[in-house]
Design a protein around this motif. Structure first.
Motif, PDB file in Angstrom:
ATOM      1  N   GLN A  49       1.046  -1.094   0.330  1.00 25.04           N
ATOM      2  CA  GLN A  49      -0.102   0.040   0.173  1.00 25.04           C
ATOM      3  C   GLN A  49       1.127   1.282  -0.095  1.00 25.04           C
ATOM      4  N   LYS A  50       1.960   1.069   0.900  1.00 27.17           N
ATOM      5  CA  LYS A  50       2.546   2.766   1.242  1.00 27.17           C
ATOM      6  C   LYS A  50       4.079   3.343  -0.140  1.00 27.17           C
ATOM      7  N   VAL A  51       3.720   1.906  -1.298  1.00 28.16           N
ATOM      8  CA  VAL A  51       4.827   2.166  -2.293  1.00 28.16           C
ATOM      9  C   VAL A  51       4.158   3.079  -3.213  1.00 28.16           C
ATOM     10  N   ASN A  52       3.037   2.734  -3.180  1.00 26.23           N
ATOM     11  CA  ASN A  52       2.189   3.742  -3.736  1.00 26.23           C
ATOM     12  C   ASN A  52       1.770   5.356  -3.611  1.00 26.23           C
ATOM     13  N   GLU A  53       2.147   5.519  -2.366  1.00 22.27           N
ATOM     14  CA  GLU A  53       1.947   6.945  -1.626  1.00 22.27           C
ATOM     15  C   GLU A  53       2.721   8.089  -2.203  1.00 22.27           C
ATOM     16  N   PRO A  54       1.934   8.757  -2.545  1.00 25.78           N
ATOM     17  CA  PRO A  54       3.179  10.316  -2.789  1.00 25.78           C
ATOM     18  C   PRO A  54       4.260  10.496  -2.706  1.00 25.78           C
ATOM     19  N   VAL A  55       4.793  11.055  -2.780  1.00 26.54           N
ATOM     20  CA  VAL A  55       6.763  12.022  -2.163  1.00 26.54           C
ATOM     21  C   VAL A  55       6.804  13.260  -3.243  1.00 26.54           C
ATOM     22  N   THR A  56       6.223  13.811  -2.647  1.00 21.56           N
ATOM     23  CA  THR A  56       6.450  15.434  -2.766  1.00 21.56           C
ATOM     24  C   THR A  56       7.658  16.355  -3.103  1.00 21.56           C
ATOM     25  N   HIS A  57       8.801  15.707  -2.605  1.00 15.12           N
ATOM     26  CA  HIS A  57      10.075  16.494  -2.408  1.00 15.12           C
ATOM     27  C   HIS A  57      10.238  16.522  -4.251  1.00 15.12           C
ATOM     28  N   PRO A  58      10.819  17.435  -4.783  1.00 13.56           N
ATOM     29  CA  PRO A  58      10.791  17.687  -6.373  1.00 13.56           C
ATOM     30  C   PRO A  58      11.203  16.661  -6.690  1.00 13.56           C
ATOM     31  N   TRP A  59      12.761  15.987  -6.919  1.00 17.48           N
ATOM     32  CA  TRP A  59      13.268  15.784  -7.133  1.00 17.48           C
ATOM     33  C   TRP A  59      13.038  14.738  -8.362  1.00 17.48           C
ATOM     34  N   PHE A  60      11.899  13.997  -7.930  1.00 21.37           N
ATOM     35  CA  PHE A  60      11.207  13.013  -7.896  1.00 21.37           C
ATOM     36  C   PHE A  60      10.072  13.250  -9.242  1.00 21.37           C
ATOM     37  N   ALA A  61       9.696  14.861  -9.327  1.00 19.44           N
ATOM     38  CA  ALA A  61       8.905  15.122 -10.629  1.00 19.44           C
ATOM     39  C   ALA A  61       9.695  14.630 -12.050  1.00 19.44           C
ATOM     40  N   PRO A  62       8.602  14.710 -13.064  1.00 20.40           N
ATOM     41  CA  PRO A  62       8.375  14.139 -13.883  1.00 20.40           C
ATOM     42  C   PRO A  62       9.836  15.312 -14.754  1.00 20.40           C
ATOM     43  N   ASN A  63      10.626  14.107 -15.457  1.00 21.72           N
ATOM     44  CA  ASN A  63      11.926  14.696 -16.359  1.00 21.72           C
ATOM     45  C   ASN A  63      12.464  15.244 -15.533  1.00 21.72           C
ATOM     46  N   GLN A  64      13.252  14.703 -13.875  1.00 26.94           N
ATOM     47  CA  GLN A  64      14.519  15.388 -13.644  1.00 26.94           C
ATOM     48  C   GLN A  64      15.011  14.482 -13.523  1.00 26.94           C
ATOM     49  N   PRO A  65      16.061  14.171 -13.351  1.00 26.85           N
ATOM     50  CA  PRO A  65      17.957  13.956 -13.606  1.00 26.85           C
ATOM     51  C   PRO A  65      17.273  12.133 -12.473  1.00 26.85           C
ATOM     52  N   PRO A  66      17.976  11.231 -12.364  1.00 27.87           N
ATOM     53  CA  PRO A  66      17.614   9.944 -12.164  1.00 27.87           C
ATOM     54  C   PRO A  66      18.028  10.324 -11.195  1.00 27.87           C
ATOM     55  N   VAL A  67      17.402   9.525  -9.395  1.00 31.89           N
ATOM     56  CA  VAL A  67      17.516   9.758  -8.457  1.00 31.89           C
ATOM     57  C   VAL A  67      17.977   7.985  -7.922  1.00 31.89           C
ATOM     58  N   ILE A  68      19.275   8.342  -7.173  1.00 38.60           N
ATOM     59  CA  ILE A  68      20.015   7.117  -6.701  1.00 38.60           C
ATOM     60  C   ILE A  68      19.579   7.250  -4.951  1.00 38.60           C
ATOM     61  N   VAL A  69      19.003   6.171  -4.364  1.00 37.09           N
ATOM     62  CA  VAL A  69      18.726   6.032  -2.716  1.00 37.09           C
ATOM     63  C   VAL A  69      19.121   5.319  -2.313  1.00 37.09           C
ATOM     64  N   GLY A  70      20.183   5.771  -0.740  1.00 36.43           N
ATOM     65  CA  GLY A  70      19.832   4.822  -0.146  1.00 36.43           C
ATOM     66  C   GLY A  70      19.473   4.654   1.757  1.00 36.43           C
TER      67      GLY A  70
END
Length: 364
Positions: free
Chosen positions: A178-199
């Motif tokens: 359920q939680k993987v589908n919740e929105p993330v408001t951080h601007p890095w995850f907006a469309p057409n942004q560079p790839p984000v690596i997460v740790g």
């Protein structure tokens, strides 16, 4: 009805505590009576405990000072089984059972490779861990390492294989789906942004985030990627200094502990585990459950088992900055199929873990 008691120091925001909360909640939903004893009722996972769990607070005293309270509890309640996790808590649980002279079955959960904690640890507690394990763990009724790598390490320390039963952490739950589908408001995850690596993980030596940050600098020579590390810890200031030193201030974010890391991981282009050692890295499985491609150090232990020797994600040597950078670039250029990763993650489901724990605890 048989009662299970779970004994933990607190519910701080680590993978071990998160896994224990998943297990406890799953067990009470199966109709099992659970008392959760916390030496300190604190940590971000406290609100996540199912209301059906009877939570007992020992008042925030030091762990070793709580042994008398635990002895008195065991004499009074005499639960069918006592489950604990993490080395010092396990030692107190075993000692209390024998001091109370009750028939309660003591099962200790081992989340990390003990020899690696000794090798890399700076605190006295971690340095003494192998000695305490050798002295106390044979007095338990069962030892539950979270991976075969952790089990092999315990056997090398001299513990009997007959006492040991591997049970993977209950990582993949309905809640994650359920939680993987919740929105993330951080601007890095907006469309057409560079790839984000997460740790994701505690900001401490074990997670080796400096290597990941240095790897990002090499990745950015080819791809304008960004790095977000979720978690909090004692190494924050040194990590921030390294980011500044490498001129990566605009490319690295350290937002601290977040309540829903799954949504961030699911929206990442690649998840990276850079640890020096682990037991069974929960966050690696959680990232795969969201369909995110992963890169991991082949540290003792867990990544090799989870990724089936590299079938489900690239494995690199510990501390290999260039190797991690190359693995990230290759994964960004040719990611694995997300459905394949999700299927693998479900091998580490809550249902499978509960089935094995109810057998070993004899509370079903």
């Amino acid at each position: 009805m048989a009662k299970l008691t779970v004994f933990l120091t607190s519910l701080d925001g680590g993978g071990a505590e998160r896994s224990m909360v998943n297990l406890i909640n799953g067990l009470v939903q199966q109709g099992i009576t659970v008392d959760l004893i916390l030496v300190k009722r604190e940590g971000p996972f406290v609100p996540l405990v199912d209301p059906q769990v009877n939570m007992i607070d020992f008042g925030g005293k030091r762990l070793i000072a709580s042994i008398g309270d635990l002895v008195n509890y065991l004499k009074r309640e005499q639960p069918q089984a006592l489950l604990s996790s993490l080395e010092d808590t396990n030692v107190v649980a075993i000692a209390a059972k024998h001091l109370a002279r009750v028939a309660t079955k003591v099962v200790v959960n081992v989340q990390n490779t003990v020899s690696q904690e000794f090798k890399h640890g700076t605190s006295l507690k971690k340095r003494l861990a192998p000695i305490m394990v050798r002295l106390f763990y044979p007095w338990s009724n069962a030892i539950v390492p979270v991976s075969q790598g952790v089990a092999d390490d315990l056997i090398k320390l001299g513990l009997s294989p007959q006492l040991i039963q591997v049970i993977h952490n209950p990582v993949v739950t309905p809640e994650i789906a359920q939680k993987v589908n919740e929105p993330v408001t951080h601007p890095w995850f907006a469309p057409n942004q560079p790839p984000v690596i997460v740790g994701v993980g505690r900001l401490d030596k074990q997670k080796d985030f400096p290597t990941l940050i240095r790897a990002l600098a090499k990745v950015r020579q080819q791809i304008p990627a960004r790095l977000m590390i979720l978690g909090e810890g004692s190494d924050r200031s040194s990590l921030e200094a390294l980011v500044k030193q490498l001129d990566l201030t605009e490319a690295v974010a350290l937002p601290g502990f977040v309540n829903n890391p799954y949504a961030y991981m699911a929206k990442a282009s690649v998840f990276v585990l850079s640890s020096l050692y682990e037991g069974l890295p929960t966050v690696l499985i959680e990232a795969m459950a969201g369909g995110t491609p992963v890169v991991a150090t082949n540290c003792p232990s867990g990544p090799w088992e989870i990724l089936a020797g590299g079938k489900y994600g690239k494995l690199v040597e510990i501390g290999d900055i260039q190797g991690i950078a190359q693995a990230i670039i290759a994964t960004l250029q040719q990611p694995l199929d997300s459905e394949l990763l999700k299927q693998r993650a479900f091998e580490f489901s809550l249902e499978k873990s509960i089935e094995k724990y109810t057998q070993i605890l004899q509370v079903n």
